[in-house]
Design an enzyme around this catalytic site. Structure first.
Site, short mmCIF file in Angstrom:
data_model
loop_
_atom_site.label_atom_id
_atom_site.label_comp_id
_atom_site.label_asym_id
_atom_site.label_seq_id
_atom_site.Cartn_x
_atom_site.Cartn_y
_atom_site.Cartn_z
CG ASP A 1 -5.43 5.77 2.26
OD1 ASP A 1 -5.46 5.26 3.41
OD2 ASP A 1 -4.62 6.65 1.93
NE ARG B 1 -4.57 1.45 1.57
CZ ARG B 1 -4.34 2.21 0.53
NH1 ARG B 1 -5.16 2.12 -0.52
NH2 ARG B 1 -3.33 3.06 0.51
CB CYS C 1 -0.99 -0.02 1.15
SG CYS C 1 -0.25 -0.01 2.80
P1 4NP Z 1 -1.91 2.77 3.99
O1 4NP Z 1 -2.62 4.10 4.55
O2 4NP Z 1 -1.33 3.12 2.66
O3 4NP Z 1 -3.07 1.82 3.86
O4 4NP Z 1 -0.90 2.34 5.02
C1 4NP Z 1 -1.93 5.31 4.68
C2 4NP Z 1 -1.08 5.49 5.73
C3 4NP Z 1 -0.42 6.70 5.88
C4 4NP Z 1 -0.63 7.71 4.97
C5 4NP Z 1 -1.49 7.51 3.90
C6 4NP Z 1 -2.13 6.30 3.76
N1 4NP Z 1 0.03 8.95 5.13
O5 4NP Z 1 -0.22 9.87 4.33
O6 4NP Z 1 0.83 9.10 6.06
#
Ligand code: 4NP
Length: 159
Positions: free
Chosen positions: A130, A21, A15
């Site tokens: 997300d 995720r 991700c």
């Molecule tokens: P992930 O979610 O890609 O599912 O781990 C996110 C975690 C952090 C961020 C964005 C999406 N961020 O901008 O820090």
């Protein structure tokens, strides 16, 4: 994605941050593989470096725990060039992840790269949204998606 080949599969879930995720996907896949008695290598990472070394988001930890799975020991890492030869399959959670993965794929690398939901009949082409900026409810939807994908992958991997 077609039927997986029978060389030892090594599955990488990717991700953006590797805290929401993909740790849930890793946890769901570890549990599904264990239930099925499958010998599979499983890991997760992020395309971005924001959360390298960090544990999963507490909302992901709680959601996994609600389904009997402990992901609290996982730590964030960023996708690296060697992942494209170490893993047989790399699964992107959404279309932006897929573009970011393809952008750093070394020429001639062996890993098959696809959207994770391509593994689920009827969900091909779908993104796993997300949940980072959403509430806890969204994490349960994320769980349902990654768990459906884990079950579908186990079906394909079973001898
Ligand atoms: P992930 O979610 O890609 O599912 O781990 C996110 C975690 C952090 C961020 C964005 C999406 N961020 O901008 O820090």
């Amino acid at each position: 994605m077609g039927k997986l080949d029978m060389t030892k599969p090594a599955l990488l879930f990717v991700c953006l941050g590797n805290i929401c995720r993909s740790p849930l996907a890793e946890g769901a896949m570890r549990a599904a593989a264990e239930r099925a008695g499958l010998d599979v290598e499983i890991d997760s990472c992020g395309t971005a470096a924001y959360h390298v070394g960090a544990p999963p988001d507490p909302r992901s930890v709680e959601t996994a725990a609600a389904h009997g799975i402990d992901i609290s020991g996982l730590r964030g890492r960023q996708l690296a060039a060697e992942d494209f030869t170490r893993f047989t399959h790399i699964f992107a959670m959404d279309h932006q992840n897929l573009r970011n993965i393809e952008a750093v794929r070394p020429a001639g690398a062996s890993a098959q790269v696809s959207l994770l939901m391509d593994a689920v009949p009827g969900r091909e082409g779908a993104a796993i949204a997300d949940p980072y900026y959403d509430g806890e409810d969204q994490f349960e939807f994320t769980w349902e998606d990654v768990n459906a994908a884990a079950d579908a992958l186990v079906k394909q991997l079973k001898p």
